[in-house]
Scaffold this active site. Structure first.
Site, short mmCIF file in Angstrom:
data_model
loop_
_atom_site.label_atom_id
_atom_site.label_comp_id
_atom_site.label_asym_id
_atom_site.label_seq_id
_atom_site.Cartn_x
_atom_site.Cartn_y
_atom_site.Cartn_z
CD GLU A 113 22.64 -31.16 14.41
OE1 GLU A 113 23.43 -30.98 13.46
OE2 GLU A 113 21.43 -31.46 14.25
CG HIS A 116 21.41 -36.09 12.26
ND1 HIS A 116 20.82 -37.07 11.51
CD2 HIS A 116 21.60 -35.06 11.39
CE1 HIS A 116 20.66 -36.68 10.27
NE2 HIS A 116 21.13 -35.45 10.16
CG HIS A 189 20.33 -32.14 4.52
ND1 HIS A 189 21.50 -32.65 4.01
CD2 HIS A 189 20.29 -32.54 5.82
CE1 HIS A 189 22.14 -33.32 4.96
NE2 HIS A 189 21.42 -33.28 6.06
#
Length: 435
Positions: A113, A116, A189
């Site tokens: 995460e 990213h 998103h």
């Protein structure tokens, strides 16, 4: 006891911005050295292509984050338990992992995460540089009073829109985490990433056209309409695919072409397409029925037949246009890739590689269609015999035969010596598109 964490903690934001600058610095230096001595349009084109490439990579890594269930690896934003990296949150992550060894928070998922987020910050820095560089180039060329077509291509409006859009994407990234993977937010998103890719692709084509001083290819009206319609169909299909993925409905049907031994299995469309609800729950808080997941999956599958047919027809028609043959080949190849990976997801139990390729193929199709739209235009309308010929200088850009005429002039003249009829009467007769 699970550690309590505030959804937003901005204390590590300076460190994250520094990481984004460092990530963007290498690609920026590479573009600067490679394009040294070239025109400003070519340098902006190189920078935009680089941003497009890295945004595509970011989209794939975002899909990887979602498919590995790492979206909540760090349950706050923008850092990880208030730290700039998972290294500073080792204690909190270990505590959460000990309570749920296969839960949303583990050391591996936290790193996925955060990587990213680092990549997203780097892309944001590149887009800021692109907007600033375009504004500076526009100011310089405005003072130099260069050609109208190139001057229009270097206007900073679209880079500014792109910058605002990437800020909006960052906000949706934050909401994805703090709203615990709300399907509607995650799907938006994904769609935001597709729009960002489209904006960058459009700018890359415009800069390339300005550098080479060429105009888009004229297409017959029917072919241009097919291109626009296919692009809209693909956008709708990507939204459906995002809804399938974010609701984990891929394995609701594990057969092809039937589903659950039926051509029309039990489906709950109202519950499946209830937009504003938590993951796995209805708006009333009840678990989502399996028939709702089946409806989500099957609508996406049915729509895929129409999109595949439209892309196939478009690729076939574009092969007859020499300047768009590359786009035709890309469309055909990517459509086959989508068919293969879509079948692989259903029949092979949703393997990670097939799922990633399916997302990447959809994003690539969107880029190729935007590329085709920007490299083409509707062919001018043939004026019927006896009508008034009207040509606007802006239609030809810097190569217009009226480029040196007085301001606002239009070329008007009777065709074949005929008396000019009323323009409204001529429009009522209709006109033929040049084939």
């Amino acid at each position: 006891m699970t550690p309590v964490v505030a959804p937003y903690d901005l204390s590590p934001i300076a460190w994250l911005m520094g990481a984004g600058v460092l990530i963007a610095l290498g690609p920026l230096l590479w573009v600067w050295r490679r394009s040294a001595g070239h025109s400003i349009a070519r340098r902006l084109h190189a920078l935009t292509v680089l941003a497009l490439f890295l945004t595509f990579d970011l989209t794939l890594f975002g899909a990887f984050t979602r498919l590995t269930d790492s979206g909540l690896g760090c349950p706050d934003w923008p850092g990880c338990y208030g730290n700039a990296s998972p290294m500073g949150a080792r204690h909190e992550i270990a505590m959460a992992q000990s309570l749920q060894p296969t839960g949303p928070v583990t050391h591996g998922k936290a790193w996925i995460e955060m990587v990213h987020r680092y990549l997203a910050t780097g892309v944001g820095v590149l887009i800021v540089v692109l907007a600033v560089a375009t504004f500076i180039a526009w100011r310089q060329q405005r003072r130099a009073s260069l050609g109208a077509a190139r001057h229009a291509a270097l206007r900073p409006a679209w880079p500014l829109v792109t910058l605002l859009w990437v800020c909006l994407q960052g906000a949706f990234g934050a909401l994805t985490v703090t709203m615990k993977l709300y399907p509607a937010i995650v799907t938006l998103h994904l769609l935001g990433a597709i729009v960002l890719l489209s904006l960058l692709c459009m700018q890359a084509v415009r800069y390339q056209q300005a550098a080479s001083e060429r105009l888009p290819t004229a297409l017959p009206g029917a072919l241009r309409n097919l291109l626009v319609a296919t692009s809209l169909l693909l956008g709708f299909q990507i939204a459906l695919g995002g809804w399938v993925s974010t609701n984990y409905a891929v394995l609701a049907c594990t057969q092809f072409p039937t589903c659950q031994d039926s051509w029309w299995p039990p489906m709950n469309f109202a519950q499946g397409f209830e937009i504003w609800r938590s993951l796995g729950l209805t708006s009333e808080g009840n678990p989502v029925d399996f028939s709702a997941l089946t409806a989500i999956h099957y609508v996406h599958r049915l729509m895929a037949y129409a999109v595949f047919t439209a892309i196939g027809a478009l690729a076939w028609r574009l092969r007859a246009v020499p300047t768009l043959r590359a786009q035709s080949n890309w469309l055909a190849g990517l459509a086959l890739l989508q068919l293969a990976t879509g079948l692989g997801n259903v029949l092979l139990g949703w393997p990670l590689l097939a799922a990633l390729l399916h997302t990447g193929g959809a994003a690539a199709l969107a880029v190729v269609l935007v590329w085709s739209l920007c490299e083409s235009r509707r062919a001018p309308v043939a004026v019927p015999q006896g009508a008034t010929a009207m040509v606007h200088p802006a239609q030809y850009g810097s190569r217009s035969p009226e480029a040196g005429s007085h301001r606002g002039a239009q070329q008007r003249g009777p065709v074949n010596g005929a008396r000019p009829p009323d323009v409204a009467r001529t429009s009522a007769r209709g006109a033929e598109v040049v084939q």
